[in-house]
Enzyme design. Sequence first.
Site, PDB file in Angstrom:
ATOM      1  N   ARG A 189       0.175   4.741   6.549  1.00  0.00           N
ATOM      2  CA  ARG A 189       1.066   3.641   6.148  1.00  0.00           C
ATOM      3  C   ARG A 189       1.989   3.190   7.279  1.00  0.00           C
ATOM      4  NH1 ARG A 189      -2.417   4.203   3.700  1.00  0.00           N
ATOM      5  NH2 ARG A 189      -2.620   4.966   1.589  1.00  0.00           N
ATOM      6  N   SER A 242       3.975   2.334  -4.084  1.00  0.00           N
ATOM      7  CA  SER A 242       4.691   3.579  -3.776  1.00  0.00           C
ATOM      8  C   SER A 242       5.970   3.269  -3.003  1.00  0.00           C
ATOM      9  CB  SER A 242       3.816   4.498  -2.923  1.00  0.00           C
ATOM     10  OG  SER A 242       2.666   4.839  -3.644  1.00  0.00           O
ATOM     11  N   GLU A 312       8.271   3.984   1.956  1.00  0.00           N
ATOM     12  CA  GLU A 312       7.029   3.336   2.407  1.00  0.00           C
ATOM     13  C   GLU A 312       7.233   1.829   2.340  1.00  0.00           C
ATOM     14  OE1 GLU A 312       3.267   4.427   0.538  1.00  0.00           O
ATOM     15  OE2 GLU A 312       2.533   2.398   0.861  1.00  0.00           O
TER      16      GLU A 312
END
Length: 319
Positions: A189, A242, A312
């Site tokens: 990510r 997320s 994130e």
Amino acid sequence: MAMPTRAERSRVVTVDGRSLRVLVSEPLARYTTFRIGGPADFLVRASDRATLESALIWAEREGLPVTVIGGGSNLLVRDGGIRGLVIVFRAPGESVGELATAAQDDGSVLVTLPATAPLSWVGHWASEHGLAGMEWAAGLPGVVGGAVVNNAGAHGGEIGHVIVDLELYDLPSRRLVRWTREQLAPRYRMTALKALSQPRSLVVLGARLRLLRDDPARLLAFAEEHARWRRMHQPTGPCAGSVFTNPPGTYAGYLIEQAGLKGFRIGQMAVSERHANFFVNLGGATAREALALIEAVQERVAERFGIVLQPEIEIIGES
Ligand SMILES: Cc1cc2nc3c(=O)[nH]c(=O)nc-3n(C[C@H](O)[C@H](O)[C@H](O)COP(=O)(O)OP(=O)(O)OC[C@H]3O[C@@H](n4cnc5c(N)ncnc54)[C@H](O)[C@@H]3O)c2cc1C
């Protein structure tokens, strides 16, 4: 006094003989999946390269900083909004049409995708055409541009695994540049693009992926299974996926749940009952509430497990 309508807040400017609709003081909550975000000073919706280029030229003429967003599905925009011009660069899947492909001798196929293509559409398209490597993307929100920046992935796959290179527009030099996968340096990510602070000087125009020939029926079954899993395990209300990355060896959602925070709420922002690493906007939540919830969850998890969760989602704009 009545609020001005969107039509009253929009104006049409001419750039090199082309008309460009510019929205003034446009709420970014309309363009993020969190349904949160203060106003952009100016906003242009671009679904093709020509409109994007006109918007970039206009911003340069007006001396405005430029922020480019895609599906707005990995963003928390603060309540003060974003100064300068925001370009929403995305298009519906149907308008992307057939993608450029080139068969390779080793059984792989190079597929050229525009940054505007919806990720989920790409997952289905590739599977239907018997091309493996993107089936994990079925059901994922956002577009290719945002997925490249975030190195989006799921179910063991990620876009960084299959990227060959990118076509980018470099704002300061006004030139097209090509980045290899090595320059993008995709990891969990994160990429070299995401690491640059906003507003960034590079706009993703497209990506070339190397996909492998496989059985369409098998790939479509995978794609459908992944999409079904999402519908069952993820909340359906306004959220941004997320909130935190998974710390090494464990899951952020598990830690949040074990800290007893499922359903925990600040104002109109709550930790989802369905998946603890998803926060949901219960209606009219502000970025301030979302940020307070992020901080509170970080504190409680750190107290209980000694692990500081890292966001994130990308937090941008002014408070
Ligand atoms: C319900 C839900 C489930 C999700 N599940 C997952 C998941 O399983 N895995 C996962 O990885 N993510 C997931 N996400 C997060 C998100 O969908 C992905 O990260 C997605 O790829 C982001 O794409 P976007 O177009 O929405 O990017 P945005 O949120 O619009 O932007 C993300 C970043 O990319 C930049 N950007 C966007 N387009 C361009 C461009 N053309 N040029 C330059 N910069 C650009 C923006 O400035 C920003 O920095 C989920 C989100 C939701 C809402």
